[in-house]
Design a protein around this motif. Sequence first.
Motif, short mmCIF file in Angstrom:
data_model
loop_
_atom_site.label_atom_id
_atom_site.label_comp_id
_atom_site.label_asym_id
_atom_site.label_seq_id
_atom_site.Cartn_x
_atom_site.Cartn_y
_atom_site.Cartn_z
N VAL A 1 4.26 0.26 -5.10
CA VAL A 1 5.40 1.04 -4.71
C VAL A 1 6.46 0.73 -5.32
CG1 VAL A 1 6.33 2.02 -2.54
CG2 VAL A 1 3.93 1.96 -2.75
N GLY A 2 6.80 -0.66 -5.00
CA GLY A 2 7.82 -1.20 -5.57
C GLY A 2 8.12 -0.99 -7.08
N SER B 1 -4.09 -9.51 -0.07
CA SER B 1 -3.95 -9.25 -1.50
C SER B 1 -3.89 -7.78 -1.59
CB SER B 1 -5.12 -9.83 -2.31
OG SER B 1 -6.25 -9.32 -2.25
N TRP C 1 3.91 -15.84 -5.85
CA TRP C 1 4.59 -14.90 -5.29
C TRP C 1 5.91 -14.36 -6.13
CZ3 TRP C 1 2.79 -13.58 -0.89
CH2 TRP C 1 1.94 -14.73 -0.22
N GLY D 1 -2.78 -5.37 0.34
CA GLY D 1 -1.61 -5.02 0.83
C GLY D 1 -0.48 -5.34 -0.25
N PHE D 2 -0.46 -6.41 -0.56
CA PHE D 2 0.32 -7.00 -1.54
C PHE D 2 0.40 -6.07 -2.78
CE2 PHE D 2 1.52 -10.27 -4.90
CZ PHE D 2 2.83 -10.65 -4.21
N SER D 3 -0.89 -5.68 -3.59
CA SER D 3 -0.90 -5.08 -4.80
C SER D 3 -0.25 -3.56 -4.50
CB SER D 3 -2.29 -4.90 -4.91
OG SER D 3 -3.14 -4.37 -4.28
N ILE D 4 -0.63 -3.01 -3.21
CA ILE D 4 -0.12 -1.83 -3.25
C ILE D 4 1.39 -1.58 -2.93
CG2 ILE D 4 -0.12 0.24 -1.34
CD1 ILE D 4 -3.27 -0.49 -1.01
N ALA D 5 1.92 -2.58 -2.24
CA ALA D 5 3.49 -2.84 -1.95
C ALA D 5 4.10 -2.92 -3.36
CB ALA D 5 3.78 -4.25 -1.08
N LEU D 6 3.46 -3.63 -4.17
CA LEU D 6 3.84 -4.17 -5.54
C LEU D 6 4.00 -2.74 -6.46
CD1 LEU D 6 4.82 -6.96 -6.43
CD2 LEU D 6 2.75 -7.13 -7.53
N THR E 1 -2.15 -4.78 -9.46
CA THR E 1 -1.07 -5.83 -9.50
C THR E 1 -0.50 -5.95 -11.00
OG1 THR E 1 -2.35 -6.95 -7.74
CG2 THR E 1 -0.19 -8.18 -8.87
#
Lengths: 264, 263
Positions: A246-247, A237, A210, A239-244, A162
């Motif tokens: 990628v973004g 957390s 967030w 999933g969140f870090s992976i999404a972040l 993250t």
Amino acid sequence: MLQPLRLIRIFIETSVRNETAYNANFWVGLLNSLLNFGTGLLGVIVLFGQIDAVGGWSFGSTLAVLGVYLTVGAVRDLFISPSLDSLTGMDGEVWVGTFDFTLLRPVDTQFLASVRRWRLFALFDLLLGLDVLAAAVTRLGTTLTAIHLITFLVTLAAGTLTLYAILLAFSGLVFWSPGFLFSWVFDGIFQMARYPVRLYPGALRLLLTWIIPVGVITTIPAQALTGELSPVVLIGSLGFSIALLVGASLLFRGGLRRYASASS
Amino acid sequence: MNHRGGLALIEQTWLSWMQHRSFFFLLAFGWMVPPLIYLFVWSTAAGGGTIGGLTRGEFVAYYLVLIVVNQLTYAQTNWTVGDLIRDGRLSKLLLYPMSPLYNTLATELAGKVVYMIFAIPITAILALVLRPELHLSAGQVIAFISALGLAWLLRFFWGYWLALLAFWITRADSLLALQDALIFLLAGQVAPVALLPGVLKTAAIALPFRYMAGFPVEVLTGQAAGVDLVTGFALQIGWTAAAIMLYLALWRRGVRHFTAIGG
């Protein structure tokens, strides 16, 4: 797969050669590390000299947050910040135009921009951070089970990811505004991760969870260590870090396409 | 001494600083964060009760005043003085028909104005949201202004003499980093000095650092009163005089010692 690792080894070797040329910097670095460690630790000791617990956080668990903060910060200083920082600012590659040479290298630009400079002295900071974590575990008095340790390591990795994603995104913004020091803004906000997000008032807590999720970086691994983490938060957390990530990569690549070198 | 030249320099520096406001706003933001963190931590910890006799609202008031005082007394120019000596740019300043101290003062004053343009509105907004508790008397305000002036003088000259060590030591700027850490611990940032544990509290009262930031705040919020107030002022004046004397002594020796290369 072998080539990136070999490149990293070469980057580390050249960085060490560059750094060891300046002897005095070693002592200055040592002093700064000890000051960062000492002020952080005394901050927690002074606070818990007056109270026993705040918002469900005891001395031990707050110490764990500080330990994670120091550990993740050490990884950041090891290679993430030294590498990414050379992009930004008034003497940065994007402003001056020397980013041309980085683009021309026959490897992925994001990879090169993220790992090319190392500061091995940060390993000392890492040691101090792990020390604080060990002290926190003894303070907590709970026995550390294998599951706690594994979830802790997983959330710590997610937290580090993250942090990298946020720093990459902030560095990517340099292509839109070359002179602005986005990383300075982040430095200020990241300091807030020294303490559990629970200690901050409502609106700020939402911001730290967030919008600029520095709270996630330190609070969640500390909860994993104390065994207070629910499976939902663990998976969330991750999933969140992976999404972040990628973004942030998409943002960085979008920025690359805007880069038009510097005139003259 | 040429005072008119000094004033012209101050005006010119201020105008050039205002062109780069966003950079300095960022610096000011960075300095604001540590006291802000402890504002939140202590006010959350206090909750509905008190810690060391302070309520939530009183912690908020203490730290909001501290944010402004810290920015007013922070002498960031001390860092550049060492750079000037190290890279030899000082030789140009020595040719001016006035003391190089004016140069530093010009940057200092320009900086204060730019930082206040950022810090005062932010603190005002925070005060509206966080509802501080502060009971002021005219006496406290007058004592505060004197303590603030002395705090600035002390912090400026204390940092200045440390920076002048650059005449003899190449990395004297690490002493400034040490000073910043001591101010964080002992000048009432990590906690109001009264809440520090035993040894730290004694050190905080005896050493000069409390009188660079925390003391004026304690004067305004009424934590320093009676005997505390008198001994506080006595120590503050004593340390300020010591800092100025150290500056004068080091400056005279340093300039004679100074040799710039090239130019």
